[in-house]
Design an enzyme around this catalytic site. Structure first.
Site, PDB file in Angstrom:
ATOM      1  N   GLY A  31      20.390   7.545  33.167  1.00 58.38           N
ATOM      2  CA  GLY A  31      19.592   6.413  32.691  1.00 58.38           C
ATOM      3  C   GLY A  31      18.321   6.851  31.998  1.00 58.38           C
ATOM      4  O   GLY A  31      18.185   8.009  31.594  1.00 58.38           O
ATOM      5  N   LEU A  33      17.417   5.866  29.049  1.00 62.29           N
ATOM      6  CA  LEU A  33      18.078   6.335  27.838  1.00 62.29           C
ATOM      7  C   LEU A  33      17.118   6.465  26.658  1.00 62.29           C
ATOM      8  O   LEU A  33      16.304   5.589  26.402  1.00 62.29           O
ATOM      9  CB  LEU A  33      19.217   5.366  27.470  1.00 62.29           C
ATOM     10  CG  LEU A  33      20.245   5.132  28.584  1.00 62.29           C
ATOM     11  CD1 LEU A  33      21.292   4.127  28.127  1.00 62.29           C
ATOM     12  CD2 LEU A  33      20.912   6.429  29.013  1.00 62.29           C
ATOM     13  N   HIS A  37      20.395  10.483  24.339  1.00 55.47           N
ATOM     14  CA  HIS A  37      21.580   9.858  24.957  1.00 55.47           C
ATOM     15  C   HIS A  37      22.320   9.008  23.922  1.00 55.47           C
ATOM     16  O   HIS A  37      23.546   9.005  23.869  1.00 55.47           O
ATOM     17  CB  HIS A  37      21.172   8.909  26.092  1.00 55.47           C
ATOM     18  CG  HIS A  37      20.472   9.565  27.233  1.00 55.47           C
ATOM     19  ND1 HIS A  37      19.132   9.383  27.483  1.00 55.47           N
ATOM     20  CD2 HIS A  37      20.934  10.393  28.204  1.00 55.47           C
ATOM     21  CE1 HIS A  37      18.788  10.052  28.557  1.00 55.47           C
ATOM     22  NE2 HIS A  37      19.857  10.680  29.020  1.00 55.47           N
ATOM     23  N   ARG A 189      12.188  13.565  31.190  1.00 55.29           N
ATOM     24  CA  ARG A 189      11.036  14.169  31.874  1.00 55.29           C
ATOM     25  C   ARG A 189       9.821  14.295  30.951  1.00 55.29           C
ATOM     26  O   ARG A 189       8.718  14.543  31.433  1.00 55.29           O
ATOM     27  CB  ARG A 189      11.420  15.519  32.477  1.00 55.29           C
ATOM     28  CG  ARG A 189      12.369  15.342  33.660  1.00 55.29           C
ATOM     29  CD  ARG A 189      12.524  16.593  34.502  1.00 55.29           C
ATOM     30  NE  ARG A 189      13.183  16.285  35.763  1.00 55.29           N
ATOM     31  CZ  ARG A 189      14.478  16.521  36.018  1.00 55.29           C
ATOM     32  NH1 ARG A 189      15.243  17.073  35.108  1.00 55.29           N
ATOM     33  NH2 ARG A 189      14.991  16.196  37.189  1.00 55.29           N
TER      34      ARG A 189
END
Ligand code: PAF
Length: 281
Positions: A31, A33, A37, A189
């Site tokens: 997730g 995103l 992604h 991150r």
């Protein structure tokens, strides 16, 4: 887009879809995103007729002192992004039990020696956790193909190795690294970086690019590593590892240019761990 939270419901939907000889692709994610992604979902769409995206923050791949509890959970905006892209099914297990039932003992998939090098050195058990959840997702969804990102080079390498043995008919596609306009590889991150750290972070990739420039001028591997490490340290990064390996992740003779080589690194900026790599073509 169909939103599914239980394995049984997903199984019923997929059974119907399979009857119509669809090619089913899977993009496993945790997730939050971002464009990285979304690029994988676009690849999946191009290569299949039904795209399943999974969002599951897998507790098995986080170490004790890692960010499992803080990992960004942004399901509503993720749903909107997937809908807009034309993803067919979003599998968002309603609890961890859906994937790892309490009654069943978790059978860990071993990532072997390759799981202990590079990122695995500081994150013992991480890749076993990744392989175990990917194995579960492949077993539940039984996709014809699955797409992973190249930023996590070691991850996609290990998943490919596992699939050759356990899911021989499954095709794995690796999507290229997506970067922001300054070159920083996209990662959930990156959200952890402070304003000041965000100014420094793009130098990670710039330093890897300098390594590639040195490679092109014929410098040997230890020299390149030393130079890039010093560059990173001077910019304020804490270098966890920086290694040149071949694409099979074997350490090669430092002059060996026969095989394709790749410079892989992991650094810390404050409390945030970043990984990136560059292929030497
Ligand atoms: O790359 C990730 O987001 C995760 O490691 C994955 C492949 C979804 C497994 O949890």
């Amino acid at each position: 887009m169909i939103f599914v939270q239980s394995k049984e419901e997903l199984d019923d939907i997929l059974k119907k879809i399979r009857k119509n000889s669809n090619i089913i692709s899977l993009v496993p994610t945790m997730g939050n995103l971002h464009a990285g992604h979304l690029s994988l979902i676009k690849i999946a769409k191009k290569n299949s007729t039904k795209v399943v995206t999974s969002i599951f923050i897998n507790p098995l791949q986080f170490g004790k002192n890692e960010d499992y509890n803080d990992y960004p959970r942004t399901i509503e905006s993720d749903k909107r992004k997937l809908e807009k892209l034309g993803c067919d099914i979003l599998f968002y297990p309603k609890s961890n039990e859906e994937i790892f039932p309490k009654k069943q003992k978790i059978k860990l998939i071993s990532s072997g020696d390759v799981g202990k090098i590079l990122c695995g050195r500081k994150r013992p058990g991480h890749f076993d956790g990744v392989l175990t959840v990917v194995y579960k997702l492949f077993s539940i969804i039984k996709p014809n193909l699955a797409v992973f990102g190249a930023k996590d080079y070691q991850q996609q390498f290990l998943i490919r190795k596992m699939s050759i043995n356990l899911f021989p008919d499954l095709k794995i596609i690796t999507g290229k690294i997506i970067r922001d306009r300054l070159g920083l590889a996209l990662s959930s991150r990156n959200n952890y970086l402070s304003y000041k750290e965000k100014q420094i972070a793009p130098f990670f990739f710039k330093s890897l690019q300098s390594g590639y420039e040195l490679y092109k001028t014929g410098k040997n591997f230890p020299y390149i590593i030393e130079k890039v490490k010093n560059l990173l340290i001077s910019e304020g990064f804490d270098v966890d590892y920086l290694e040149i390996r071949n694409t099979e992740l074997k350490l090669t003779n430092f002059q060996n240019r026969d095989l394709k080589n790749i410079l892989l690194g992991s650094v810390k900026l404050g409390e945030t761990r970043l990984i990136d790599n560059i292929e030497f073509n």
